[in-house]
Design an enzyme around this catalytic site. Structure first.
Site, PDB file in Angstrom:
ATOM      1  N   GLN A  29       0.859  -1.185   0.000  1.00 39.22           N
ATOM      2  CA  GLN A  29       0.000   0.000   0.000  1.00 39.22           C
ATOM      3  C   GLN A  29       0.886   1.222   0.000  1.00 39.22           C
ATOM      4  OE1 GLN A  29      -3.533   0.345   2.189  1.00 39.22           O
ATOM      5  NE2 GLN A  29      -3.614   2.373   1.219  1.00 39.22           N
ATOM      6  N   PHE A  67      -0.962   6.377  -2.615  1.00 42.66           N
ATOM      7  CA  PHE A  67      -2.064   6.595  -3.562  1.00 42.66           C
ATOM      8  C   PHE A  67      -3.116   5.506  -3.519  1.00 42.66           C
ATOM      9  CE2 PHE A  67       1.913   8.161  -5.488  1.00 42.66           C
ATOM     10  CZ  PHE A  67       1.644   9.510  -5.420  1.00 42.66           C
ATOM     11  N   ASP A  85       8.958  12.624  -6.091  1.00 42.53           N
ATOM     12  CA  ASP A  85       8.897  11.634  -5.012  1.00 42.53           C
ATOM     13  C   ASP A  85       9.876  10.490  -5.266  1.00 42.53           C
ATOM     14  OD1 ASP A  85       8.123  10.576  -2.647  1.00 42.53           O
ATOM     15  OD2 ASP A  85       6.266   9.682  -3.398  1.00 42.53           O
TER      16      ASP A  85
END
Ligand SMILES: Nc1ncnc2c1ncn2[C@@H]1O[C@H](COP(=O)(O)OP(=O)(O)OP(=O)(O)O)[C@@H](O)[C@H]1O
Length: 826
Positions: free
Chosen positions: A515, A518, A632
């Site tokens: 996970q 997003f 990122d």
């Protein structure tokens, strides 16, 4: 009159009449204790109600009235004590803005519409009764889904025929999954299904035949809408589809001479129309005795029940499949099994379809989708075959997978090459005679049928190169769109939601890869065997479907061997998913920061990973057709393919995942703490140079095997950047190297990488190199390199970390857990 204005009201003894006097709107009561606002045929004596507004909230006496609501955007029913007992806005969310000049009008189609009085566009309504059917489908009404808005239209029976119009237990609803079909429900149980549309008719309604006049049946499927509808060329001919309280679906047609409604068609007709009558792999044949038979190669699961003529247990295989050597057996003239969970490809022919089914060991059967022009398209079933029936004629062919030995004498079918084979059920000797009789009866019946015309406009231009990247809903027929938008859409590889559901094992926990900020990522295997990673974006990803598609269209074009390829997306109502190629060795952080795994990364491997990331980032910054700032970049966003090549992932997410516009504007959305450049973390200023900073952090992490965030030197004052800088200026840079690398490394290469890393993390953005000089420095031993100045954020505790919510783990330090990327047009 046909119109009510904002200043008028309609009382219980008044009516509106459509312009040509075909329909009438007014109040009716059967009991004199409940009053309903309704629409009926004006000139049919026996009042035939086709729509009821307040079916579940009747007026209790005849002193109420109908009017347009104060804001002009809805209609309301007011009772004797001036309470609003019904309003059209309970039913809709679209008409929230107020309008001054609206009018309510009853059209000759039977549609009651609220619209702006100066609105001349004939279909632009604030509200229309056609969107809220009761038990009747009139010509022009749609039964199905608007996939953009999620609006669903279905019909629900009255409680008691001609007595009580309140919502009954029976409804006829379209299911758009797989190959769409329509189901008749009794409360929460399916009692009948139409079978999928085969281009001419429903697979379960073989008596529907295209003839030459009057009723035109429409089955429309595209990515925006899926619906069934019909039209009548001659307005004075009345026909309606209606669901009765006793569970019968009826098409009724008005016979003027005798003044009766004639039952033109109805369903269910016989026991074989009962849903799942003969269970999985059972096939129902009214001409056989017992009616339930097993498909060839199967036997009854429970022989005793079967003998007692209880067929719901269905049938099981005589011999298990072995995949490779399996064969297909052709069943003729059947109602295709339920198609809710199937895979669909409209561009394949039967031979390709067989090939596909054969390659996939879980495929149990395949068939053409459309029957026109000799058949086209491919549907393959993945699970049990349910609710089949045998017709004497007019059904479809399906090829069922059997173990080779079960195909028996006459051999298996080779798809289209096969000659007609015996019907796949064991029907006994009388079958032929019955078949002939059936033909005759059907022929007689067909003579009575009106037109049935599927919409068969061209669809060649819609075929996609990706097999099964095509959503049934999105691909099958963008029939009512301009060719321009077709071309436009061609660029968007849309995966059918079913394809994704099947590929990910219905998004099972087992398939979950992890996970991120997003949403959840799942591993999937497409039917052709290709592995994929599906990122199921959190529902509040903040972006509309159209914008989402546009972003995906751009991002799928980015291709570089150091980027994780975005294959496409999948959209299901408001849910959005991104489909990536699967990276066998998952993310770099999982190896680099794992004590037992990191030794698998020797120096050569690490160096090639550093160089690969640099090239990927250069492509994003400079070489792709758009400038993309990743924003990122971090070890968990570097994935490793089978050959351990680094691939940058999650680029372009800023556009796709717009968390909140205000956040984006105030630039509070930030990357992952530990990789953020000072100017980005503190002032929200991002540029290619902030990516360069993150790259520098990554380089130092790869060399040292330590996380920038998790590492503190001695007095815990320095983080990895500070520590590296200290070692560099003290001439001990080689001590940075991860001990699990061992002794096999080129000192000059390591030093060069450390220097590049430090140059990239310099405090001032303007001092940092661009990615093109980084690539140059990494690849050339002779490149001139500047001496690095002090890095930004070299202390262990800095501005961002004073936030109490940050932890020592390498997690996204983000607003709403959103990490972002920037995409700029060149
Ligand atoms: N294409 C892929 N192939 C294999 N594994 C993947 C793929 N994409 C993502 N994953 C795995 O799924 C998990 C979640 O990935 P995701 O990119 O959503 O999160 P993240 O990178 O950890 O965090 P963030 O969302 O902040 O970038 C990770 O463990 C990653 O390794």
């Amino acid at each position: 009159t046909d119109t009510l204005t904002t200043t008028q009201s309609l009382t219980t003894n008044q009516t509106l009449s459509s312009p040509q006097g075909i329909f009438e709107l007014g109040f009716f009561s059967y009991t004199n204790s409940t009053w309903y606002l309704a629409i009926w045929y004006k000139n049919i004596d026996h009042k035939t109600v086709v729509w009821v507004a307040n079916r579940d909230t009747p007026l209790e006496n005849p002193t109420g009235f109908l009017k347009i609501g104060d804001k002009g955007n809805n209609i309301v029913l007011i009772d004797q004590s001036l309470h609003q007992i019904w309003s059209s806005s309970n039913q809709t969310t679209t008409t929230t803005t107020s309008t001054r000049n609206s009018i309510l009008q009853l059209l000759d189609s039977g549609n009651l519409v609220l619209k702006e009085s100066n609105e001349n566009y004939p279909t632009k309504f604030l509200w229309q009764s056609f969107d809220y059917p009761t038990d009747t489908l009139l010509p022009g009404m749609k039964l199905g889904w608007n996939l953009d808005t999620g609006m669903e239209r279905h019909i629900t029976s009255w409680k008691i025929k001609d007595k009580d119009p309140s919502s009954g237990d029976l409804s006829f609803k379209l299911n758009y999954h797989g190959l769409p079909e329509i189901f008749l429900w009794n409360k929460d149980q399916i009692i009948y299904r139409s079978g999928p549309w085969n281009g001419e008719r429903f697979s379960g309604v073989p008596e529907m035949q295209p003839t030459t006049n009057s009723i035109k049946f429409i089955f429309h499927v595209d990515e925006h809408e899926v619906y069934y509808s019909f039209s009548i060329e001659n307005q004075i001919l009345f026909s309606r589809l209606f669901v009765s309280p006793i569970g019968e679906l009826q098409r009724l047609t008005w016979i003027k001479t005798t003044q009766v409604w004639n039952k033109f068609w109805y369903a269910p007709k016989d026991q074989c129309d009962d849903y799942r009558m003969c269970g999985p792999y059972g096939i129902c044949d009214t001409n056989a005795s017992p009616v339930c038979q097993c498909v060839k190669g199967f036997h009854p699961k429970n022989q005793q029940n079967w003998n007692l003529r209880y067929g719901s247990d269905g049938c099981v295989r005589n011999k298990e499949l072995d995949c490779e050597s399996d064969k297909f057996f052709k069943l003729h003239n059947v109602k295709l099994p339920e198609t809710t969970l199937v895979l669909v490809n409209r561009s394949m022919n039967l031979v390709e379809c067989e090939d596909l089914c054969h390659k996939n060991c879980s495929c149990t059967a395949y068939a053409n989708i459309e029957i026109t022009n000799g058949g086209s398209g491919c549907v393959i079933w993945i699970g049990e075959l349910i609710d089949m029936r045998q017709y004497p004629a007019g059904g479809q062919d399906i090829y069922v997978r059997l173990a080779a030995s079960d195909v028996g004498f006459g051999g298996g079918s080779n798809g289209t090459n096969s000659t007609a084979k015996v019907a796949g059920i064991i029907v006994g000797g009388a079958a032929l005679i019955l078949l002939a009789l059936g033909f005759f009866l059907l022929w007689k019946k067909n003579k009575l049928q009106c037109i049935l015309k599927g919409k068969t406009e061209h669809r060649g231009s819609l075929e996609r190169s990706h097999e099964f990247l095509m959503p049934e809903v999105g691909f099958s027929s963008k029939r009512e769109q301009s060719s321009e938008s077709n071309i436009d859409d061609l660029e968007l590889p849309l995966f059918d939601f079913n394809t994704i559901t099947i590929a990910t094992n219905n998004f099972s926990e087992h398939n979950k890869l992890g996970q991120g900020g997003f949403g959840v990522v799942y591993k999937g295997i497409l039917i052709e065997g290709q592995e994929i990673a599906v990122k199921r974006l959190s529902k509040n990803s903040g972006q509309g479907i159209e914008e989402f598609k546009n972003e995906v269209k751009l991002l799928v074009k980015l291709q570089h061997r150091n980027l994780v390829r975005l294959l496409g997306c999948s959209i299901q109502m408001d849910e959005k998913m991104l489909v990536y190629e699967y990276m066998e060795n998952r993310s770099l952080d999982g190896i680099l920061f794992d004590k037992s795994k990191r030794s698998s990364l020797d120096w050569n491997r690490r160096f090639s990973i550093i160089c690969g990331i640099a090239r990927g980032l250069l492509y994003l910054h400079q070489d792709s057709r758009f400038r993309i700032i990743h924003r990122d970049l971090k070890a968990s966003n570097i994935l490793l393919d089978k050959e351990m090549n680094p691939r940058i992932s999650d680029f372009g997410m800023a556009r796709i995942f717009v968390a909140d516009q205000t956040e984006a504007n105030t630039m509070r959305v930030v990357g992952t703490y530990g990789y953020m450049s000072p100017e980005y973390a503190m002032d929200g200023i991002f540029s290619v140079k902030s990516d360069v900073f993150s790259f520098g952090v990554l380089v130092l992490e790869i060399i040292s095997g330590k996380k920038n965030r998790g590492f503190y030197y001695a007095n815990k004052e320095w983080n990895l950047l500070g520590h590296s800088w200290k070692q560099w200026i003290e001439g001990n840079a080689l001590e940075l190297i991860d001990s699990s690398i061992g002794d096999l490394y080129s000192q000059s290469e390591v030093l060069r990488c450390i220097q590049v890393g430090l140059l990239c993390v310099q405090e001032h953005a303007e001092d940092r190199p661009t990615m093109s000089s980084v690539v140059l420095m990494l690849s050339s031993e002779t490149a001139v390199m500047a001496q690095p100045k002090n890095p930004g954020f070299c202390l262990g505790r800095n501005l961002a970390e004073t936030d109490s919510s940050s932890s020592k783990q390498d997690e996204s330090f983000t607003v709403n857990h959103v990490t972002v990327t920037m995409l700029e047009a060149r």
